[in-house]
Write a protein that holds these residues in place. Structure first.
Motif, PDB file in Angstrom:
ATOM      1  N   LEU A  93     -26.550  33.822  60.132  1.00  0.00           N
ATOM      2  CA  LEU A  93     -25.300  34.310  60.703  1.00  0.00           C
ATOM      3  C   LEU A  93     -24.893  35.604  59.996  1.00  0.00           C
ATOM      4  N   SER A  94     -24.137  36.444  60.702  1.00  0.00           N
ATOM      5  CA  SER A  94     -23.549  37.613  60.057  1.00  0.00           C
ATOM      6  C   SER A  94     -22.221  37.218  59.414  1.00  0.00           C
ATOM      7  N   ARG A  95     -21.654  38.134  58.630  1.00  0.00           N
ATOM      8  CA  ARG A  95     -20.379  37.827  57.976  1.00  0.00           C
ATOM      9  C   ARG A  95     -19.276  37.588  59.002  1.00  0.00           C
ATOM     10  N   THR A  96     -19.250  38.417  60.036  1.00  0.00           N
ATOM     11  CA  THR A  96     -18.203  38.229  61.050  1.00  0.00           C
ATOM     12  C   THR A  96     -18.362  36.901  61.784  1.00  0.00           C
ATOM     13  N   GLU A  97     -19.598  36.439  61.921  1.00  0.00           N
ATOM     14  CA  GLU A  97     -19.830  35.153  62.588  1.00  0.00           C
ATOM     15  C   GLU A  97     -19.510  33.970  61.682  1.00  0.00           C
ATOM     16  N   LEU A  98     -19.621  34.164  60.369  1.00  0.00           N
ATOM     17  CA  LEU A  98     -19.441  33.054  59.428  1.00  0.00           C
ATOM     18  C   LEU A  98     -18.011  32.949  58.914  1.00  0.00           C
ATOM     19  N   TYR A  99     -17.408  34.087  58.533  1.00  0.00           N
ATOM     20  CA  TYR A  99     -16.103  34.039  57.884  1.00  0.00           C
ATOM     21  C   TYR A  99     -15.053  33.455  58.825  1.00  0.00           C
ATOM     22  N   GLY A 100     -14.252  32.564  58.265  1.00  0.00           N
ATOM     23  CA  GLY A 100     -13.209  31.901  59.044  1.00  0.00           C
ATOM     24  C   GLY A 100     -13.676  30.649  59.754  1.00  0.00           C
ATOM     25  N   ARG A 101     -14.964  30.339  59.655  1.00  0.00           N
ATOM     26  CA  ARG A 101     -15.490  29.137  60.309  1.00  0.00           C
ATOM     27  C   ARG A 101     -15.801  28.070  59.255  1.00  0.00           C
ATOM     28  N   THR A 102     -15.818  26.822  59.680  1.00  0.00           N
ATOM     29  CA  THR A 102     -16.095  25.703  58.782  1.00  0.00           C
ATOM     30  C   THR A 102     -17.536  25.232  58.969  1.00  0.00           C
ATOM     31  N   ASP A 103     -17.945  24.301  58.110  1.00  0.00           N
ATOM     32  CA  ASP A 103     -19.294  23.734  58.234  1.00  0.00           C
ATOM     33  C   ASP A 103     -19.488  23.068  59.597  1.00  0.00           C
ATOM     34  N   ALA A 104     -18.437  22.429  60.094  1.00  0.00           N
ATOM     35  CA  ALA A 104     -18.537  21.758  61.393  1.00  0.00           C
ATOM     36  C   ALA A 104     -18.782  22.761  62.518  1.00  0.00           C
ATOM     37  N   ASP A 105     -18.356  24.014  62.338  1.00  0.00           N
ATOM     38  CA  ASP A 105     -18.579  25.043  63.359  1.00  0.00           C
ATOM     39  C   ASP A 105     -19.972  25.635  63.278  1.00  0.00           C
ATOM     40  N   VAL A 106     -20.641  25.482  62.119  1.00  0.00           N
ATOM     41  CA  VAL A 106     -21.888  26.207  61.866  1.00  0.00           C
ATOM     42  C   VAL A 106     -23.115  25.297  61.907  1.00  0.00           C
ATOM     43  N   PHE A 107     -22.991  24.082  61.344  1.00  0.00           N
ATOM     44  CA  PHE A 107     -24.164  23.239  61.168  1.00  0.00           C
ATOM     45  C   PHE A 107     -24.090  22.004  62.065  1.00  0.00           C
ATOM     46  N   SER A 108     -25.169  21.233  62.039  1.00  0.00           N
ATOM     47  CA  SER A 108     -25.211  19.988  62.796  1.00  0.00           C
ATOM     48  C   SER A 108     -24.192  19.001  62.220  1.00  0.00           C
ATOM     49  N   PRO A 109     -23.737  18.037  63.029  1.00  0.00           N
ATOM     50  CA  PRO A 109     -22.717  17.091  62.522  1.00  0.00           C
ATOM     51  C   PRO A 109     -23.145  16.378  61.249  1.00  0.00           C
ATOM     52  N   GLU A 110     -24.391  15.973  61.159  1.00  0.00           N
ATOM     53  CA  GLU A 110     -24.852  15.248  59.963  1.00  0.00           C
ATOM     54  C   GLU A 110     -24.834  16.156  58.733  1.00  0.00           C
ATOM     55  N   THR A 111     -25.358  17.368  58.879  1.00  0.00           N
ATOM     56  CA  THR A 111     -25.369  18.318  57.757  1.00  0.00           C
ATOM     57  C   THR A 111     -23.959  18.697  57.352  1.00  0.00           C
ATOM     58  N   ALA A 112     -23.109  18.980  58.339  1.00  0.00           N
ATOM     59  CA  ALA A 112     -21.729  19.368  58.046  1.00  0.00           C
ATOM     60  C   ALA A 112     -20.979  18.255  57.329  1.00  0.00           C
ATOM     61  N   ALA A 113     -21.194  16.998  57.762  1.00  0.00           N
ATOM     62  CA  ALA A 113     -20.518  15.867  57.118  1.00  0.00           C
ATOM     63  C   ALA A 113     -20.919  15.764  55.647  1.00  0.00           C
ATOM     64  N   THR A 114     -22.206  15.957  55.358  1.00  0.00           N
ATOM     65  CA  THR A 114     -22.672  15.906  53.964  1.00  0.00           C
ATOM     66  C   THR A 114     -22.039  17.012  53.138  1.00  0.00           C
ATOM     67  N   PHE A 115     -22.031  18.241  53.667  1.00  0.00           N
ATOM     68  CA  PHE A 115     -21.459  19.380  52.933  1.00  0.00           C
ATOM     69  C   PHE A 115     -19.973  19.154  52.656  1.00  0.00           C
ATOM     70  N   MET A 116     -19.224  18.704  53.668  1.00  0.00           N
ATOM     71  CA  MET A 116     -17.776  18.534  53.493  1.00  0.00           C
ATOM     72  C   MET A 116     -17.456  17.395  52.533  1.00  0.00           C
ATOM     73  N   THR A 117     -18.266  16.329  52.567  1.00  0.00           N
ATOM     74  CA  THR A 117     -18.060  15.227  51.621  1.00  0.00           C
ATOM     75  C   THR A 117     -18.251  15.708  50.185  1.00  0.00           C
ATOM     76  N   ASN A 118     -19.299  16.492  49.960  1.00  0.00           N
ATOM     77  CA  ASN A 118     -19.542  17.019  48.611  1.00  0.00           C
ATOM     78  C   ASN A 118     -18.460  18.022  48.196  1.00  0.00           C
ATOM     79  N   ASP A 119     -17.925  18.780  49.164  1.00  0.00           N
ATOM     80  CA  ASP A 119     -16.813  19.691  48.841  1.00  0.00           C
ATOM     81  C   ASP A 119     -15.604  18.910  48.336  1.00  0.00           C
TER      82      ASP A 119
END
Length: 796
Positions: free
Chosen positions: A339-365
């Motif tokens: 992704l570019s910076r404009t595509e990434l900034y302001g978005r969350t893991d749930a907007d960028v990655f698969s539900p399973e990957t995003a859930a793991t990242f957010m839990t660790n956060d």
């Protein structure tokens, strides 16, 4: 941190303002009530103007002051906030009823219900009734304090209402200051006591102070140039005009100047003073702007340093805000996320990655934010070239003014380490399977050999039984020899010690040798073997023994993994400058996964439920073909669909020819050779001697190094078969001693040993051996060497 300390100091200062103002309202109201109760007019009329603060006004001041004090100290306490709201609503209710009496021209009896006096009524519309400005102001104050105890829009409205009460009472206070009784003394319109106006003014300012995020307080508390200018100008703007106006009135009272002169001087003073304020404000803003520019410049430097540092981190780096939105990512992270910076900034893991990957990242956060110091975890992420594992450090970053921290992360790719660990585990598992299978493969031939030995030990064994036993032992020993040779060959290939003995050889000769070796195995399984050879003659520069070993292993492999009475096709074709040899079957086939690992060492210990031996056959095949500069491929349609192995051997650019072999020399056999067998294992020495004697040789035995030297001196043999690994004097020492003797130089000495590495052969040559054979010895090859010794003696 400085920002945190300032925020804490500001919160304490605002609480102190609200508390002091609340106490002023409570004490002022109490003092007023006390004056009415004690019949002391000056306690209700501080300027002795004849306009007193009435009891209801005093009660409203006490209620509002109490509500402000409780609100300032309530924190997150729901009970205290409820108490503050109750006091504010009581103030609004009482003042609202008084206002209703004015508007409806009625008397509800609430004005004189507590106390009734005849004095202090100069501007009252009715006995003991507070005026319209006071009742309106207290009604607004009560509502404002009530709204201030909530959040969001309610507090914004409360701040505006408080400014309204400041405007209302400021008019009457200016009237008292300048003696303009029309602004405070008209009964039905402007009537309000001085202390009532003062208390309302102080309480209004306190409400503004306890709502710092909106209105006037927000403007004064800004950290920018506007906030600094507002703080500097507020007091001069509030104080200077009244002071100048007061001075003008004093001058007229003492007839120092007339109205025109006083007005002109006042205007000139105000202009000069406001010019000075303007100059001061401009300098302040310029100074603040310069400081801001320096701060921005320093911030850019820090930002550049931070960016360079984060880009130099050997891995991915990012920062998310308290809501999980990306606010920073280095180039490595952007590349991994695709992704570019404009595509990434302001978005969350749930907007960028698969539900399973995003859930793991957010839990660790969340774990990192709660830990206070950070955590280390292993996370997986799908990159362009497959799934990657990373060692991730996640840590909270305190954000000034925010109750929740940001989250930073640094990820180091450990995919290679994970894969290496998995490969080691796989190799360890394969090693264990190999050792278990090796034990199985060795026990298989040992069992019939042991049974055969026990059989011949039985009394009355006939010749047919002995022949059967001979066949069993010969076959099983041959199987063990092939097993050990495969292991040794694979070891030599792995260490680069295996050397090819290339020669010009016809491909058909190699194929016939392989077919001869494998045909008994194929026939025993009842398979149909179809051989397809090209019509033209094919000559290769190759090691015929090793290529025959390759083709034989492929045929044996096809036979093993094809059910009884199957079909095996051995096909040879010449195409595209290479000879293609394929071995196909209609057996159990291969899975797509196994096609990638079938040529790995020990990878095929089990396949399709069939015991496949040590799993080195195909690895050996590939190793031998690599040495020949050739390739092999495996193909299968799947389980139950058979398999095909295709070998491609490059053909020489110029066709090769094979020279006719020289005629063999004539061998004279008029003399019986004398052979001495020296071995510390009696069974080996006796069995070889017996075999040689049965062929017509004069064979003697010796069972050790010293005994062998003595027997050689007495017997003077033509050939010595000498073991190397013997206790006491070993074979190398015995050979050297014999070569030192006058009679030992012409003896043909053959080493017969279990050591078969190239280094072992070199040591044998250095010790004086003529040949080096590895146990168990091929008898036909041994006889050929013995006859060569006879021939050399005859010609010598």
């Amino acid at each position: 941190m400085p920002g945190t300390r300032f925020t804490s100091f500001r919160a304490q200062g605002l609480r102190a303002i609200a508390t002091s103002a609340g106490l002023f309202g409570v004490l002022g109201g109490f003092l007023t009530l006390l004056g009415w109760a004690l019949d002391v007019p000056w306690m209700t009329d501080w300027l002795r103007s004849g306009i007193s603060m009435f009891p209801n006004a005093a009660i409203c001041g006490m209620l509002t002051g109490t509500a402000l004090i409780v609100l300032a100290w309530s924190g997150h306490s729901r009970m205290l906030r409820s108490l503050s709201r109750l006091a504010a609503l009581l103030c609004a209710l009482l003042s609202g009823l008084v206002l209703y009496q004015h508007l409806a021209d009625v008397n509800l009896g609430i004005d004189t219900a507590l106390i009734s006096r005849s004095w202090g009524q100069k501007a009252s519309a009715a006995p003991m009734r507070m005026g319209i400005p006071a009742s309106v102001s207290y009604l607004i104050l009560g509502i404002a304090v009530f709204l201030a105890s909530w959040n969001g829009l309610a507090r914004r409205i409360a701040s505006l209402l408080a400014l309204g009460t400041v405007a209302v009472v400021s008019l009457s206070l200016m009237g008292y200051w300048f003696g303009a009784d029309q602004l405070f003394g008209i009964a039905h319109y402007t009537a309000i006591a001085f202390q009532t106006g003062l208390i309302i003014f102080v309480l209004s300012v306190a409400i503004i102070a306890v709502i710092p995020e909106y209105g006037l307080a927000e403007m004064l508390l800004r950290e920018d140039a506007g906030g600094v200018a507002a703080r500097r100008l507020l007091l001069p703007i509030v104080i200077i005009p009244p002071v100048i106006g007061w001075l003008q009135i004093i001058g007229r009272q003492y007839e120092i100047y007339d109205v025109a002169f006083g007005t002109a001087v006042r205007t000139l003073c105000e202009t000069a003073l406001f010019f000075l304020l303007l100059w001061w404000t401009v300098n302040t803003i310029s100074s603040q702007a310069s400081v801001a520019r320096q701060a921005r410049s320093a911030l850019r430097v820090l930002d550049e340093r931070f960016t360079r540092f984060m880009e130099s981190v050997p891995g991915l780096a990012w920062i998310k805000d308290a809501d999980g939105r990306y606010v920073f990512a280095n180039e490595s992270a952007l590349k991994a996320f695709r992704l570019s910076r404009t595509e990434l900034y302001g978005r969350t893991d749930a907007d960028v990655f698969s539900p399973e990957t995003a859930a793991t990242f957010m839990t660790n956060d969340r774990r990192a934010m709660l830990s206070g110091e950070g955590i280390q975890v292993i996370e997986k992420l799908e990159h362009g070239d497959g799934e990657h594992h990373s060692l991730v450090a996640k840590f909270p970053i305190e954000e000034p003014g925010s109750p929740r921290p940001f989250v930073g992360g640094i990820a180091i790719d450990i995919t290679d380490r994970i894969r290496a660990e998995e490969a080691l585990k796989l190799a360890d598992r394969r090693k264990d399977e190999f050792l278990a299978t090796l034990a199985h493969e060795l026990r298989n031939p040992l069992a019939p050999i042991r049974y055969a030995v026990q059989l011949i030990a039985q009394p009355g064994v006939d010749r047919s039984t002995l022949q059967y036993v001979h066949g069993v032992i010969d076959r099983q020993v041959g199987h063990m020899v092939r097993l050990l040779e495969d292991l040794l060959d694979m070891s030599r290939i792995s260490y680069g010690k295996l050397e090819l003995r290339k020669e010009r050889v016809e491909l058909s000769v190699i194929v016939n040798s392989a077919l001869e070796a494998s045909r008994p195995v194929i026939q025993a399984a009842g398979h149909e073997l179809i051989v397809e050879m090209p019509p033209e003659r094919v000559v290769l520069e190759a090691d015929p023994v090793r290529l025959a070993q390759v083709f034989s292993n492929l045929l044996n492999n096809a036979s093993k993994f094809t059910t009884a009475r199957g079909r095996i096709v051995f096909s040879v074709r010449c195409e595209d400058g290479a000879v293609s040899v394929s071995v196909s079957d209609n057996g159990i086939g291969l899975t797509q996964e196994s096609l990638h690992t079938i040529f790995d060492m020990f990878s095929q210990v089990h396949r399709g439920g069939v015991q496949s031996g040590l799993g080195i056959g195909l690895a050996l095949v590939k190793g031998l073909l690599d040495l020949h500069g050739s390739t092999i491929e495996a193909a299968s349609e799947g389980p139950g669909q058979g398999s095909r192995f295709t070998v491609r051997i490059p053909l020489p650019k110029t066709p090769l020819e094979i020279a006719s072999p020289d005629a063999l020399p004539v061998v004279h056999v008029s003399q019986t050779l004398k052979i001495l067998v020296i071995d510390d294992v009696r069974d080996i020495a006796d069995s070889i001697s017996s075999l040689l004697r049965s062929m017509g040789y004069d064979a003697h035995t010796a069972y050790g190094g010293d005994e062998g030297l003595a027997e050689a001196d007495a017997f003077r043999p033509d050939v010595i078969l000498l073991d190397i690994g013997m206790p006491g004097r070993d074979g190398h020492q015995v050979c050297r001693e014999i070569r030192k003797q006058t009679w030992g130089g012409s003896i043909y000495i053959i080493a017969i040993t279990g050591w078969g590495q190239e280094s072992d052969r070199r040591l044998s040559r250095e010790a004086g051996f003529d040949e080096h054979l590895v146990k168990p010895v091929d008898v036909s090859k041994l006889v050929d060497l013995i006859e060569q010794a006879r021939g050399s003696r005859a010609t010598g």
